[in-house]
Design a protein around this motif. Structure first.
Motif, PDB file in Angstrom:
ATOM      1  N   MET A 108       0.812  -1.221   0.000  1.00 30.43           N
ATOM      2  CA  MET A 108       0.000   0.000   0.000  1.00 30.43           C
ATOM      3  C   MET A 108       0.841   1.265   0.000  1.00 30.43           C
ATOM      4  O   MET A 108       0.324   2.357  -0.224  1.00 30.43           O
ATOM      5  N   ASN A 347      -7.143  -4.845  -2.911  1.00 35.72           N
ATOM      6  CA  ASN A 347      -7.166  -3.797  -1.905  1.00 35.72           C
ATOM      7  C   ASN A 347      -8.202  -2.748  -2.293  1.00 35.72           C
ATOM      8  O   ASN A 347      -8.355  -2.411  -3.468  1.00 35.72           O
ATOM      9  N   GLY A 349      -9.324   1.117  -1.511  1.00 35.09           N
ATOM     10  CA  GLY A 349      -9.063   2.402  -0.878  1.00 35.09           C
ATOM     11  C   GLY A 349     -10.339   3.210  -0.767  1.00 35.09           C
ATOM     12  O   GLY A 349     -11.363   2.864  -1.334  1.00 35.09           O
ATOM     13  N   ASP A 351     -10.198   7.124  -0.287  1.00 36.99           N
ATOM     14  CA  ASP A 351      -9.946   8.557  -0.192  1.00 36.99           C
ATOM     15  C   ASP A 351      -9.908   9.164  -1.577  1.00 36.99           C
ATOM     16  O   ASP A 351      -8.981   8.910  -2.348  1.00 36.99           O
ATOM     17  N   HIS A 373      -5.491   5.847  -1.573  1.00 37.79           N
ATOM     18  CA  HIS A 373      -5.626   5.678  -0.131  1.00 37.79           C
ATOM     19  C   HIS A 373      -4.931   6.839   0.569  1.00 37.79           C
ATOM     20  O   HIS A 373      -3.701   6.938   0.559  1.00 37.79           O
ATOM     21  N   GLY A 435     -14.193   4.841  -2.338  1.00 36.29           N
ATOM     22  CA  GLY A 435     -13.698   3.494  -2.573  1.00 36.29           C
ATOM     23  C   GLY A 435     -14.772   2.511  -2.996  1.00 36.29           C
ATOM     24  O   GLY A 435     -15.493   2.717  -3.978  1.00 36.29           O
TER      25      GLY A 435
END
Length: 531
Positions: A108, A347, A349, A351, A373, A435
Motif C-alpha cells: 500500500m 485492496n 481504498g 480517499d 488511499h 472506494g
C-alpha cells in the motif's frame, strides 16, 4: 429533464441541507474549490473550465484525498454528446510478477505501489478539447492557496491526522505535510510553496513539465535513488484515453459509466438486475426494497472482482456482462435468503474527491480524482510537493487473475464518475466518492431520484447501505428496526454503523427544464453553490 413539479421537495432525512437551484452550479467536496469553480464560471469559463479549476484547487486544499500525483476519470456532456475520459496511469514497464514474489499482498506504500499519475493528463486533455479559458488561468486559485496558505477544514484535518500516523516513516511526507512532526489542526493556515511552483510549471507548459520535463526528471531521479522501477519512458508514453460510456437502461432513464478498469460496470449490472425485479414500487428503506438492492449488489461485486481489469486483459467484455440473457440469469439467482460465497478481493481504498459542474449553456461535467488511499504511497517528490498515488495497490498477486500485477497495465480502479440521460438528453451528473462504496452509492442515488422522485439533496441525505468486500452489510443510522431485523432473518450479516466515512460522499447536479438543482453530501465538508 426533470420538472419542478416532478420532484418531491421534502427533506425527510437527518442533515436538512437545502438543495441549490440555479442556472450555473458547482458542487465539490471542499468549499474553497466550489468557490473557485463559481469564480471561473463568472469569468466566462464553461462547466469544463470550472470543473478543472476546482479539481486543481482540490489538490492543494484537500491533499488527504487527491493531488497532482493522482489519477482521474470524467464524463462530459458538451451540449451535444456524452464523452468519457480514462486518465488512469499504467504500471511501470519493469513491474513483472517476479518482482512482487516477496509480498503476501500488494503493498500500500512505497515505490512498489506507485503507478504513473494521470490527473495532469486529464486536465490537459479536457481543457484542450472542451475548455474556453486559457489553461494557465485554471490554476490561479490553486497557486494562490499553495503559496499564501489555506485554512485546513475540519474533515480534512481529521483525515490528515489519521494519515500522519502511518506515513511518518516517509521523510518526504513529513517534510511537506507535517508541522514539527504533527498534522495541521482545524483552522490552521497551511502553505505549500513547493507545490505552488509545481503547479506554475504545469500551467505554463500545459503538462509537459510533468511527463517530459523538469518534474519528470525529478520523479525518475527519486525513483532510481529509492529503488523504484518507474522510468522516464513510463511517464513519457502515458496517455489519457477517450472512451464511450457503458450504458444500462433503468426505467425511463439510462445510466452511464466509464468502462473498466473502473468499477462503474458493477453499478450498471446492479441496475440491470433491479430492472428485472419488482423493486421500483417498494417503499425506500423497507425490508424487501433493501434486500433486493443488497442482493443485486452482492452479485455485481462478485462479478467485478472476478472479471474487471485493464480492458486489454479482461476475459469477458463489458457488453457481454450486460447482455439481457446474463442479467436475466443473475436476477433469477435472487431469493429471500441468498447466501453468497466470499470471493478473493483486491485492496480497496477510500480517499477520493468527486465534483460536478453545470453551466447555463447546457454543459455538464462529472469528474473524479484520487490518490487511492489517503495521501497515497507516502512518497513525496523532493522539491515539488507531488505526493505519488498508490493505485498499484489495486492489483492482485493472484496468479492468472485478469487483474494480476504486470507491466504497463492499468490496475482495477474504484473511482467512477456517474451520469444519467433520458432519451439522449442529460438528466444527472453525479458521483459518490468513497472506494468500494462508489458503485453502491450510484445505485442508491439513481433509485431514489428516478424511482421515488426524491430531490438530489434528500437522496444524498438518506440513510445508506454498504456491502463490504466480504459481503457484510452495514446500515447507516436511520434504517427502521423492522428492516434491520428482517434482513438478519433473511441471512444478511447486518451491522449498524455510525462511521460516516464508510458511506461515502455524494455531489449531484440534476437538470431541470430551466436550470439545475445541486446537492452536496452532509457527510463531507463540501458545498454546492450556483448563480
Amino acid at each position: 429533464m426533470a420538472h419542478y413539479d416532478d420532484l418531491c421537495w421534502d427533506l425527510p432525512y437527518r442533515s436538512r441541507r437545502d438543495p441549490v437551484i440555479a442556472k450555473n452550479i458547482v458542487a465539490t467536496s471542499q468549499p474553497l474549490a466550489t468557490q473557485t469553480g463559481i469564480e471561473v464560471l463568472r469569468r466566462g469559463g464553461n462547466a469544463i473550465d470550472a470543473a478543472l479549476a476546482a479539481a486543481i484547487t482540490l489538490t492543494v486544499v484537500e491533499p488527504s484525498s487527491n493531488g497532482v500525483g493522482s489519477d482521474a476519470f470524467a464524463l462530459v456532456w458538451d451540449g451535444t454528446e456524452l464523452t468519457g475520459l480514462n486518465a488512469s496511469g499504467r504500471s511501470p514497464r519493469r513491474w513483472h510478477q517476479e518482482h512482487f514474489q516477496k509480498y503476501a499482498t500488494m503493498p500500500m506504500t512505497g515505490w512498489d505501489s506507485i503507478t504513473v499519475p494521470g490527473a495532469v493528463s486529464a486536465w490537459v486533455a479536457l481543457s484542450e478539447r472542451f475548455g474556453e479559458l486559457p489553461f494557465r488561468d485554471l490554476f490561479r486559485s490553486a497557486i494562490e492557496y499553495a503559496r499564501n496558505g489555506f485554512h485546513v477544514a475540519r474533515r480534512t484535518a481529521y483525515h490528515w491526522a489519521r494519515a500522519a500516523v502511518h506515513l511518518k516513516q516517509f521523510d518526504g511526507f513529513c517534510e511537506h505535510f507535517l508541522l514539527n512532526g504533527r498534522a495541521p489542526e482545524v483552522g490552521e493556515l497551511f502553505k505549500r510553496p513547493e507545490l505552488a511552483e509545481t503547479l506554475s510549471l504545469i500551467a505554463e507548459t500545459k503538462g509537459e513539465a510533468f511527463y517530459r520535463g523538469v518534474l519528470c526528471d525529478r520523479i525518475v531521479r527519486q525513483s532510481d535513488s529509492e529503488g523504484g522501477l518507474l522510468t522516464r519512458t513510463d511517464l513519457e508514453e502515458h496517455t489519457a484515453t477517450w472512451c464511450n460510456s457503458l450504458n444500462q437502461s433503468f426505467g425511463n432513464v439510462t445510466a452511464h459509466e466509464i468502462p473498466p478498469n473502473g468499477q462503474g460496470l458493477a453499478a450498471l449490472i446492479t441496475l440491470g438486475i433491479l430492472e428485472r425485479l419488482p423493486t421500483r414500487e417498494l417503499e425506500p428503506l423497507s425490508p424487501a426494497w433493501t434486500h433486493r438492492q443488497l442482493e443485486a449488489m452482492k452479485i455485481a461485486i462478485r462479478t467485478s472482482f472476478k472479471y474487471f481489469a485493464d480492458p486489454d486483459y479482461m476475459k469477458a467484455s463489458p457488453s457481454q456482462l450486460l447482455e439481457d440473457s446474463v442479467l436475466d440469469h443473475l436476477a433469477a439467482q435472487i431469493t429471500e435468503g441468498q447466501a453468497v460465497a466470499t470471493p478473493s478481493v483486491p485492496n480497496i481504498g477510500g480517499d477520493t474527491v468527486y465534483l460536478t459542474t453545470a453551466d447555463a449553456k447546457g454543459k455538464m461535467v462529472s469528474f473524479i480524482q484520487s490518490n487511492f488511499h489517503g495521501f497515497g504511497s507516502g512518497v513525496v517528490i523532493r522539491g515539488t510537493g507531488i505526493a505519488m498515488q498508490n493505485r498499484g495497490a489495486g492489483f492482485t498477486l493472484e496468479s492468472n487473475h485478469v487483474n494480476e500485477v504486470g507491466p504497463a497495465k492499468r490496475p482495477f480502479h474504484t473511482i467512477i464518475p456517474g451520469f444519467v440521460t433520458r432519451e439522449g438528453i442529460p438528466e444527472l451528473a453525479f458521483g459518490v466518492m468513497g472506494g468500494h462504496m462508489q458503485h453502491q452509492g450510484h445505485v442508491q442515488m439513481i433509485s431514489r431520484i428516478f424511482d421515488h422522485n426524491e430531490n438530489p439533496q434528500a437522496a444524498s441525505d438518506a440513510p445508506r447501505w454498504y456491502v463490504s468486500p466480504n459481503f457484510e452489510v452495514f446500515l447507516e443510522q436511520g434504517f427502521p428496526n423492522l428492516t434491520v431485523e428482517s434482513l438478519r432473518k433473511l441471512g444478511h450479516q447486518v451491522k449498524l454503523s455510525q462511521d460516516i466515512d464508510l458511506f461515502g460522499g455524494a455531489q449531484l447536479i440534476l437538470r431541470l427544464d430551466d436550470g439545475y438543482v445541486g446537492a452536496s453530501d452532509h457527510r463531507k465538508e463540501g458545498l454546492a453553490a450556483g448563480f
